[in-house]
Design a protein around this motif. Structure first.
Motif, PDB file in Angstrom:
ATOM      1  N   THR A  22       0.827  -1.203   0.000  1.00  0.00           N
ATOM      2  CA  THR A  22       0.000   0.000   0.000  1.00  0.00           C
ATOM      3  C   THR A  22       0.856   1.246   0.000  1.00  0.00           C
ATOM      4  O   THR A  22       0.421   2.305   0.396  1.00  0.00           O
ATOM      5  CB  THR A  22      -0.929   0.021   1.224  1.00  0.00           C
ATOM      6  OG1 THR A  22      -0.111  -0.017   2.411  1.00  0.00           O
ATOM      7  CG2 THR A  22      -1.871  -1.145   1.236  1.00  0.00           C
ATOM      8  N   ALA A  23       2.083   1.131  -0.484  1.00  0.00           N
ATOM      9  CA  ALA A  23       3.005   2.262  -0.423  1.00  0.00           C
ATOM     10  C   ALA A  23       2.444   3.483  -1.121  1.00  0.00           C
ATOM     11  O   ALA A  23       2.619   4.610  -0.687  1.00  0.00           O
ATOM     12  CB  ALA A  23       4.349   1.866  -1.047  1.00  0.00           C
ATOM     13  N   ALA A  24       1.743   3.255  -2.242  1.00  0.00           N
ATOM     14  CA  ALA A  24       1.233   4.403  -2.981  1.00  0.00           C
ATOM     15  C   ALA A  24       0.264   5.221  -2.156  1.00  0.00           C
ATOM     16  O   ALA A  24       0.146   6.427  -2.320  1.00  0.00           O
ATOM     17  CB  ALA A  24       0.548   3.923  -4.263  1.00  0.00           C
ATOM     18  N   ALA A  25      -0.429   4.553  -1.218  1.00  0.00           N
ATOM     19  CA  ALA A  25      -1.429   5.265  -0.415  1.00  0.00           C
ATOM     20  C   ALA A  25      -0.805   6.100   0.668  1.00  0.00           C
ATOM     21  O   ALA A  25      -1.462   6.960   1.228  1.00  0.00           O
ATOM     22  CB  ALA A  25      -2.396   4.261   0.205  1.00  0.00           C
ATOM     23  N   VAL A  26       0.454   5.859   0.989  1.00  0.00           N
ATOM     24  CA  VAL A  26       1.038   6.565   2.114  1.00  0.00           C
ATOM     25  C   VAL A  26       2.255   7.392   1.725  1.00  0.00           C
ATOM     26  O   VAL A  26       2.984   7.856   2.563  1.00  0.00           O
ATOM     27  CB  VAL A  26       1.431   5.576   3.240  1.00  0.00           C
ATOM     28  CG1 VAL A  26       0.204   4.879   3.759  1.00  0.00           C
ATOM     29  CG2 VAL A  26       2.465   4.567   2.762  1.00  0.00           C
ATOM     30  N   GLU A  27       2.469   7.582   0.406  1.00  0.00           N
ATOM     31  CA  GLU A  27       3.572   8.435   0.019  1.00  0.00           C
ATOM     32  C   GLU A  27       3.319   9.851   0.507  1.00  0.00           C
ATOM     33  O   GLU A  27       2.188  10.325   0.514  1.00  0.00           O
ATOM     34  CB  GLU A  27       3.712   8.454  -1.507  1.00  0.00           C
ATOM     35  CG  GLU A  27       4.274   7.149  -2.059  1.00  0.00           C
ATOM     36  CD  GLU A  27       4.320   7.165  -3.569  1.00  0.00           C
ATOM     37  OE1 GLU A  27       3.905   8.174  -4.151  1.00  0.00           O
ATOM     38  OE2 GLU A  27       4.753   6.151  -4.143  1.00  0.00           O
ATOM     39  N   PRO A  28       4.380  10.568   0.926  1.00  0.00           N
ATOM     40  CA  PRO A  28       4.177  11.943   1.370  1.00  0.00           C
ATOM     41  C   PRO A  28       3.582  12.782   0.244  1.00  0.00           C
ATOM     42  O   PRO A  28       3.842  12.565  -0.918  1.00  0.00           O
ATOM     43  CB  PRO A  28       5.603  12.414   1.705  1.00  0.00           C
ATOM     44  CG  PRO A  28       6.392  11.152   1.876  1.00  0.00           C
ATOM     45  CD  PRO A  28       5.760  10.142   0.993  1.00  0.00           C
ATOM     46  N   ALA A 139      -7.428   5.359  11.873  1.00  0.00           N
ATOM     47  CA  ALA A 139      -8.760   5.234  11.268  1.00  0.00           C
ATOM     48  C   ALA A 139      -9.857   5.665  12.223  1.00  0.00           C
ATOM     49  O   ALA A 139     -10.934   6.085  11.801  1.00  0.00           O
ATOM     50  CB  ALA A 139      -8.996   3.792  10.808  1.00  0.00           C
ATOM     51  N   ALA A 140      -9.597   5.590  13.528  1.00  0.00           N
ATOM     52  CA  ALA A 140     -10.577   6.028  14.532  1.00  0.00           C
ATOM     53  C   ALA A 140     -10.569   7.537  14.720  1.00  0.00           C
ATOM     54  O   ALA A 140     -11.352   8.058  15.525  1.00  0.00           O
ATOM     55  CB  ALA A 140     -10.292   5.340  15.866  1.00  0.00           C
ATOM     56  N   VAL A 445      -5.374  12.704   2.873  1.00  0.00           N
ATOM     57  CA  VAL A 445      -6.565  11.930   3.244  1.00  0.00           C
ATOM     58  C   VAL A 445      -6.134  10.520   3.613  1.00  0.00           C
ATOM     59  O   VAL A 445      -5.539   9.804   2.804  1.00  0.00           O
ATOM     60  CB  VAL A 445      -7.590  11.906   2.098  1.00  0.00           C
ATOM     61  CG1 VAL A 445      -8.772  11.012   2.481  1.00  0.00           C
ATOM     62  CG2 VAL A 445      -8.074  13.320   1.779  1.00  0.00           C
ATOM     63  N   GLU A 446      -6.444  10.119   4.841  1.00  0.00           N
ATOM     64  CA  GLU A 446      -6.092   8.778   5.350  1.00  0.00           C
ATOM     65  C   GLU A 446      -7.308   7.859   5.416  1.00  0.00           C
ATOM     66  O   GLU A 446      -7.158   6.646   5.451  1.00  0.00           O
ATOM     67  CB  GLU A 446      -5.474   8.898   6.739  1.00  0.00           C
ATOM     68  CG  GLU A 446      -4.190   9.709   6.801  1.00  0.00           C
ATOM     69  CD  GLU A 446      -2.983   8.963   6.244  1.00  0.00           C
ATOM     70  OE1 GLU A 446      -3.142   7.807   5.815  1.00  0.00           O
ATOM     71  OE2 GLU A 446      -1.881   9.540   6.249  1.00  0.00           O
ATOM     72  N   LYS A 447      -8.509   8.448   5.439  1.00  0.00           N
ATOM     73  CA  LYS A 447      -9.725   7.629   5.483  1.00  0.00           C
ATOM     74  C   LYS A 447     -10.854   8.418   4.838  1.00  0.00           C
ATOM     75  O   LYS A 447     -11.121   9.559   5.225  1.00  0.00           O
ATOM     76  CB  LYS A 447     -10.087   7.268   6.928  1.00  0.00           C
ATOM     77  CG  LYS A 447     -11.376   6.444   7.063  1.00  0.00           C
ATOM     78  CD  LYS A 447     -11.695   6.176   8.523  1.00  0.00           C
ATOM     79  CE  LYS A 447     -12.966   5.359   8.693  1.00  0.00           C
ATOM     80  NZ  LYS A 447     -13.262   5.098  10.125  1.00  0.00           N
TER      81      LYS A 447
END
Length: 450
Positions: A22-28, A139-140, A445-447
């Motif tokens: 999931t690296a693409a989702a968390v790149e800076p 996520a919470a 955006v994280e969620k």
């Protein structure tokens, strides 16, 4: 190479590989000039003040640039390009990202099951577990946490990996290994046979006498601790029949606090019994964790010293749920202390609130369940706080306790763009914070299930 160093290297490598897919989702976020408009139905940008109605927050490169009334476009903000990304939360209540001042990300088991895991699982297992718990926490809606107990460098490494954008998770301030007297609450050898003690006591966090306690603090500072935690009293989960009263002498507590402050580190004290709470306050701690028994004189000490109170009421939910699942999850002295804790939880908060004690939000997640941090809000309100003051405790108050008030806790120009969104008004029904629908951290955006 020592086992301690190989353990820390293993932690870093395993956490990095955990989310490789999931690296693409968390790149800076790229790029200078990354602009975002967040349109909110209602906006609590400064907890403690009245919320705004329809509003728009301008975010650039992970920080808040400006806030405007109404749902406006980029042309309402000087310098913002017409191509700015627009996030439509016009049917949501938006507020700052939440802060949990007391978590244990490596811990997900307790009682007999937790004791077994201490010796059956290794650094690699705990590294994966901490990374998963960090994702649940984010996520919470909790974008910043203070982790008050690390072993083998797992959360120290996770802190750095999250900060570098390698894995998703909340911003972490970490206490490294909590400090304790021998046979005290944080003594890692409690409950194990003697031939295992050398294998378990690898971070030299126990101390006896003022000089030895100074040494223990310096060892945690050397490991990279952001904050120092020590136990001034016994603990509910301590596998020893030593009660919940004080377990340090005054000169030992003072040595811990003075040494930590010399290095610029704040100090959190685990404390249940009134005598140990008073001892820690006299020593100059920055926060009391749990604070289950507090007499009037001790409450007055909070006001005199300016220390924060972190009630961690959610532990009772963790105990109840584990016992419902397995009635033998806790036995002997630990079971008796848990039953006492369930019965008395919230009484100290009911006395502290009208006395003007400063309250910061913390759950003890790890004893309670990760991802369920917002359960604490309902308990805080049930024991004397309002929804508004409970939200303050988890935003501006916690930010001040953690030394991050210039970075997080409110949505003001220059601060990090940490924000969440919920359906409903948490100032009327604080339980809506158990159902966070949108999370942004540092402008990313994280969620967003939509």
């Amino acid at each position: 190479m020592s086992s301690r160093h190989t353990g820390r290297i293993a932690s870093l490598m395993l956490i990095a590989t955990l989310v490789a897919g999931t690296a693409a989702a968390v790149e800076p976020a790229s790029a200078e000039g990354s602009w975002t408009l967040v349109q909110a139905g209602s906006l609590l940008d400064r907890p403690g003040q009245a919320p705004r109605g329809p509003s728009t927050v301008l975010v650039r490169d992970g920080r808040v640039v400006a806030v405007r009334e109404g749902h406006v476009g980029a042309n309402a903000f000087e310098g913002a390009p017409a191509s700015a990304t627009v996030i439509d939360l016009r049917d949501r209540f938006v507020l700052p990202g939440l802060i949990d001042s007391h978590v244990h990300l490596t811990s997900d088991k307790a009682g007999i099951e937790g004791q077994l895991e201490d010796v059956s699982k290794g650094v690699a297992d705990h590294a994966y577990e901490a990374a998963v718990n960090a994702r649940k926490t984010l996520a919470a809606g909790f974008t910043t946490v203070r982790n008050l107990g690390d072993s083998d460098g797992v959360t120290l490494a996770l802190r750095d990996a999250i900060a570098a954008g390698k894995v998703p998770g909340p911003r972490i301030l970490d206490a490294a290994m909590p400090i304790s007297a021998t046979a005290g609450h944080m003594d890692p050898t409690l409950g194990y046979r003697e031939e295992l003690h050398d294998a378990l006591d690898t971070h030299h966090n126990t101390c006896n006498g003022a000089d030895d306690c100074r040494r223990a603090v310096r060892e945690q500072v050397a490991r990279g601790a952001d904050v120092i935690k020590f136990a001034s009293t016994g603990g509910v989960n301590s596998r020893i029949g030593a009660g919940l009263g004080k377990q340090l002498f005054d000169d030992e507590a003072r040595a811990i606090v003075e040494t930590a402050h010399m290095y610029g580190k704040k100090v959190a004290a685990h404390a249940h019994g009134d005598d140990g709470i008073a001892l820690a306050l006299r020593a100059g701690v920055d926060s009391i964790e749990h604070g289950t028994l507090m007499e009037k004189d001790t409450i007055a000490l909070f006001r005199k010293t300016g220390a924060w109170y972190v009630p961690t009421l959610s532990t009772v939910n963790g105990y109840k749920e584990r016992l419902a699942k397995n009635p033998e999850a806790y036995t002997g002295e630990v079971r008796r202390k848990i039953e006492w804790r369930i019965g008395i939880t919230g009484k100290a908060l009911e006395a502290a609130v009208p006395a003007g004690v400063k309250i910061a939000f913390g759950t003890d997640a790890g004893v309670s369940l990760h991802g369920r941090n917002a359960d604490e809000f309902e308990l805080m309100v049930a024991h004397g706080m309002t929804p508004a003051t409970a939200i303050q405790a988890a935003t501006v108050n916690a930010a001040e306790l953690l030394g991050l008030r210039d970075e997080v806790g409110s949505l003001e120009p220059g601060k990090r763009a940490d924000l969440i969104a919920v359906s409903g008004d948490p100032l009327k029904d604080v339980t809506v914070l158990k159902r966070v629908e949108f999370v942004m951290k540092d402008g990313r955006v994280e969620k967003d299930p939509r």
